[in-house]
Design an enzyme around this catalytic site. Structure first.
Site, PDB file in Angstrom:
ATOM      1  N   ARG A 172       0.874  -1.191   0.000  1.00  0.00           N
ATOM      2  CA  ARG A 172       0.000   0.000   0.000  1.00  0.00           C
ATOM      3  C   ARG A 172       0.896   1.221   0.000  1.00  0.00           C
ATOM      4  O   ARG A 172       1.696   1.425   0.912  1.00  0.00           O
ATOM      5  CB  ARG A 172      -0.919   0.000   1.219  1.00  0.00           C
ATOM      6  CG  ARG A 172      -1.664   1.315   1.382  1.00  0.00           C
ATOM      7  CD  ARG A 172      -2.776   1.244   2.407  1.00  0.00           C
ATOM      8  NE  ARG A 172      -3.931   0.565   1.875  1.00  0.00           N
ATOM      9  CZ  ARG A 172      -5.177   0.695   2.349  1.00  0.00           C
ATOM     10  NH1 ARG A 172      -5.425   1.508   3.362  1.00  0.00           N
ATOM     11  NH2 ARG A 172      -6.178   0.033   1.818  1.00  0.00           N
ATOM     12  N   HIS A 193      -7.393   0.761  -6.490  1.00  0.00           N
ATOM     13  CA  HIS A 193      -7.638  -0.091  -5.305  1.00  0.00           C
ATOM     14  C   HIS A 193      -8.279  -1.390  -5.808  1.00  0.00           C
ATOM     15  O   HIS A 193      -9.456  -1.659  -5.549  1.00  0.00           O
ATOM     16  CB  HIS A 193      -8.540   0.651  -4.321  1.00  0.00           C
ATOM     17  CG  HIS A 193      -8.516   0.097  -2.926  1.00  0.00           C
ATOM     18  ND1 HIS A 193      -7.766  -1.014  -2.566  1.00  0.00           N
ATOM     19  CD2 HIS A 193      -9.154   0.503  -1.791  1.00  0.00           C
ATOM     20  CE1 HIS A 193      -7.960  -1.254  -1.280  1.00  0.00           C
ATOM     21  NE2 HIS A 193      -8.789  -0.363  -0.784  1.00  0.00           N
ATOM     22  N   GLN A 203     -10.255  -3.927  -3.470  1.00  0.00           N
ATOM     23  CA  GLN A 203     -11.536  -3.402  -2.994  1.00  0.00           C
ATOM     24  C   GLN A 203     -12.633  -3.614  -4.033  1.00  0.00           C
ATOM     25  O   GLN A 203     -13.717  -4.107  -3.713  1.00  0.00           O
ATOM     26  CB  GLN A 203     -11.382  -1.889  -2.706  1.00  0.00           C
ATOM     27  CG  GLN A 203     -12.660  -1.222  -2.252  1.00  0.00           C
ATOM     28  CD  GLN A 203     -13.051  -1.636  -0.852  1.00  0.00           C
ATOM     29  OE1 GLN A 203     -12.280  -1.479   0.084  1.00  0.00           O
ATOM     30  NE2 GLN A 203     -14.249  -2.179  -0.679  1.00  0.00           N
ATOM     31  N   ASP A 251     -17.256   6.799  -1.530  1.00  0.00           N
ATOM     32  CA  ASP A 251     -15.938   6.702  -0.891  1.00  0.00           C
ATOM     33  C   ASP A 251     -15.687   8.062  -0.234  1.00  0.00           C
ATOM     34  O   ASP A 251     -16.395   9.033  -0.510  1.00  0.00           O
ATOM     35  CB  ASP A 251     -14.896   6.400  -2.001  1.00  0.00           C
ATOM     36  CG  ASP A 251     -13.456   6.274  -1.483  1.00  0.00           C
ATOM     37  OD1 ASP A 251     -13.257   6.155  -0.251  1.00  0.00           O
ATOM     38  OD2 ASP A 251     -12.536   6.302  -2.312  1.00  0.00           O
ATOM     39  N   CYS A 309     -16.758   1.749   0.736  1.00  0.00           N
ATOM     40  CA  CYS A 309     -15.546   0.943   0.946  1.00  0.00           C
ATOM     41  C   CYS A 309     -14.993   1.100   2.360  1.00  0.00           C
ATOM     42  O   CYS A 309     -14.210   0.264   2.800  1.00  0.00           O
ATOM     43  CB  CYS A 309     -14.479   1.291  -0.103  1.00  0.00           C
ATOM     44  SG  CYS A 309     -13.994   3.016  -0.082  1.00  0.00           S
ATOM     45  N   ARG A 352     -13.640  -8.700   2.045  1.00  0.00           N
ATOM     46  CA  ARG A 352     -12.245  -8.436   1.694  1.00  0.00           C
ATOM     47  C   ARG A 352     -11.396  -9.672   1.998  1.00  0.00           C
ATOM     48  O   ARG A 352     -10.503 -10.047   1.235  1.00  0.00           O
ATOM     49  CB  ARG A 352     -11.693  -7.228   2.486  1.00  0.00           C
ATOM     50  CG  ARG A 352     -12.381  -5.902   2.190  1.00  0.00           C
ATOM     51  CD  ARG A 352     -12.058  -5.380   0.810  1.00  0.00           C
ATOM     52  NE  ARG A 352     -10.646  -5.219   0.582  1.00  0.00           N
ATOM     53  CZ  ARG A 352      -9.913  -4.165   0.972  1.00  0.00           C
ATOM     54  NH1 ARG A 352     -10.497  -3.158   1.602  1.00  0.00           N
ATOM     55  NH2 ARG A 352      -8.621  -4.089   0.705  1.00  0.00           N
TER      56      ARG A 352
HETATM   57  N1   CP Z   1     -11.406   0.032   2.420  1.00  0.00           N
HETATM   58  C1   CP Z   1     -10.134  -0.072   2.827  1.00  0.00           C
HETATM   59  O1   CP Z   1      -9.185  -0.320   2.041  1.00  0.00           O
HETATM   60  O2   CP Z   1      -9.966   0.100   4.171  1.00  0.00           O
HETATM   61  P1   CP Z   1      -8.595   0.292   4.933  1.00  0.00           P
HETATM   62  O3   CP Z   1      -8.021   1.619   4.502  1.00  0.00           O
HETATM   63  O4   CP Z   1      -8.970   0.275   6.394  1.00  0.00           O
HETATM   64  O5   CP Z   1      -7.660  -0.827   4.589  1.00  0.00           O
HETATM   65  N1  NVA Z   2      -9.956   6.753  -1.669  1.00  0.00           N
HETATM   66  C1  NVA Z   2      -9.645   6.334  -0.330  1.00  0.00           C
HETATM   67  C2  NVA Z   2      -9.865   4.869  -0.161  1.00  0.00           C
HETATM   68  C3  NVA Z   2      -9.698   4.372   1.259  1.00  0.00           C
HETATM   69  C4  NVA Z   2      -9.882   2.900   1.380  1.00  0.00           C
HETATM   70  C5  NVA Z   2      -8.200   6.693  -0.003  1.00  0.00           C
HETATM   71  O1  NVA Z   2      -7.338   6.551  -0.863  1.00  0.00           O
HETATM   72  O2  NVA Z   2      -7.942   7.145   1.126  1.00  0.00           O
END
Ligand code: CP
Ligand code: NVA
Length: 298
Positions: free
Chosen positions: A101, A128, A131, A217, A257, A285
């Site tokens: 990430r 993502h 997701q 989101d 999400c 997930r």
């Molecule tokens: N939706 C999602 O990716 O959540 P986190 O940021 O908690 O991993």
């Molecule tokens: N768009 C959001 C998604 C979080 C799971 C971010 O990047 O923070």
């Protein structure tokens, strides 16, 4: 050996395979007939916060038989400037797979190229993929094939989550509507690359009318905190609430999400009314990512 770096690069056949396998993986939880990662060690390398992705991957990797270590990118030399390609070549000689990430999509791609071990994008600024695979799985559990359906995304239409939805739409043959203010609509270049039936509009009500799924989101993605005040002002009104849900198809799903900010992208009442779907989506997930892990080593 395969990577999951982006939905743009995932073939429709691989989409179907992962989604199909996730059904069995979910059903067989606690009694898997085989452990495809037995004897392996995987690493999670995260430069951004996470609850769902971190816990579901750590749990899923253990349940598939491997050991797992969580590496906060700031705690390893990467955080002090060691190049990605050197980190990748070191880890590639020690471990069997990586879940990353981070900010730049190019960093995940470079890690995959130099490590030569299965690499999974656990969120970048661009995409993502885990997701959206999960969201589609969750939709199909109750509403059948997503092909031919209408999905309406409400909010910041230019961030990672809607971009992955855009790449999925053409591959799986559903209509995607993005309701966002002009400044937060996806780039023309991404739309052109993706193809498919994507409608981008500022008309929130028109976009929600007749939808099978309303999705949102956060307005302020990770890394965009300095723009928070501006975003909240411009995105104000692009919210899923009872009035909007009434315009969707009867029985339409509402998904988020997570994490959710009540009063911003969704109101508290609508969130609670659809909490069962939203937390099933979060639970899924785990199951879908186990199917993704199985696929990367197949
Ligand atoms: N939706 C999602 O990716 O959540 P986190 O940021 O908690 O991993
Ligand atoms: N768009 C959001 C998604 C979080 C799971 C971010 O990047 O923070």
């Amino acid at each position: 050996m395969k990577h999951l770096l982006s939905l743009e690069k995932l073939s429709p056949a691989d989409f179907e395979k992962i989604l199909h396998d996730a059904t069995a993986v979910k059903r067989q939880r606690g009694a898997h007939p085989s452990q495809p990662l037995a004897g392996q060690t995987w690493a999670l390398i995260f430069s951004k916060s996470s609850t769902r992705t971190r816990v579901s991957f750590e749990t899923g990797i253990r349940e598939l038989g491997a050991g797992v270590m969580f590496l906060n990118a700031n705690d390893i030399q990467l955080g002090r400037g060691e190049p990605i390609k050197d980190t990748a070549r070191v880890l590639g000689r020690m471990i069997h797979g990586a879940v990353i990430r981070t900010y730049a999509q190019a960093d995940v791609e470079e890690f995959a190229e130099f490590s030569k071990i299965p690499t999974i994008n656990a969120l970048t600024d661009d995409e993502h993929p885990c997701q959206i695979l999960t969201d589609i799985f969750t939709f199909q559990e109750t509403h059948g094939p997503i092909a031919g359906k209408v999905v309406t995304f409400v909010g910041d239409g230019a961030c990672n989550v809607p971009v992955s939805w855009i790449f999925a739409a053409a591959k799986l043959g559903f209509e995607l509507r993005i309701a966002a203010p002009k400044a937060f609509q996806p780039s023309a270049e991404i739309l052109k690359r993706a193809g498919g039936k994507i409608v981008c509009t500022e008309d929130l009500k028109g976009a929600a009318t007749g939808a099978d799924l309303l999705y949102t989101d956060v307005w302020v993605s990770m890394g965009k905190e300095a723009e928070a005040a501006d975003r909240i002002r411009v995105l104000g009104g692009y919210q899923i609430n009872a009035e909007l849900v009434k315009l969707a198809k009867p029985g339409a799903l509402v998904m988020h999400c997570l994490p959710a900010y009540r009063g911003k992208e969704i109101d508290a009442e609508t969130f609670e009314a659809h909490a069962d779907t939203i937390f099933t989506q979060a639970e899924n997930r785990l199951h879908v990512q186990k199917a993704i892990l199985n696929w990367t080593v197949s």
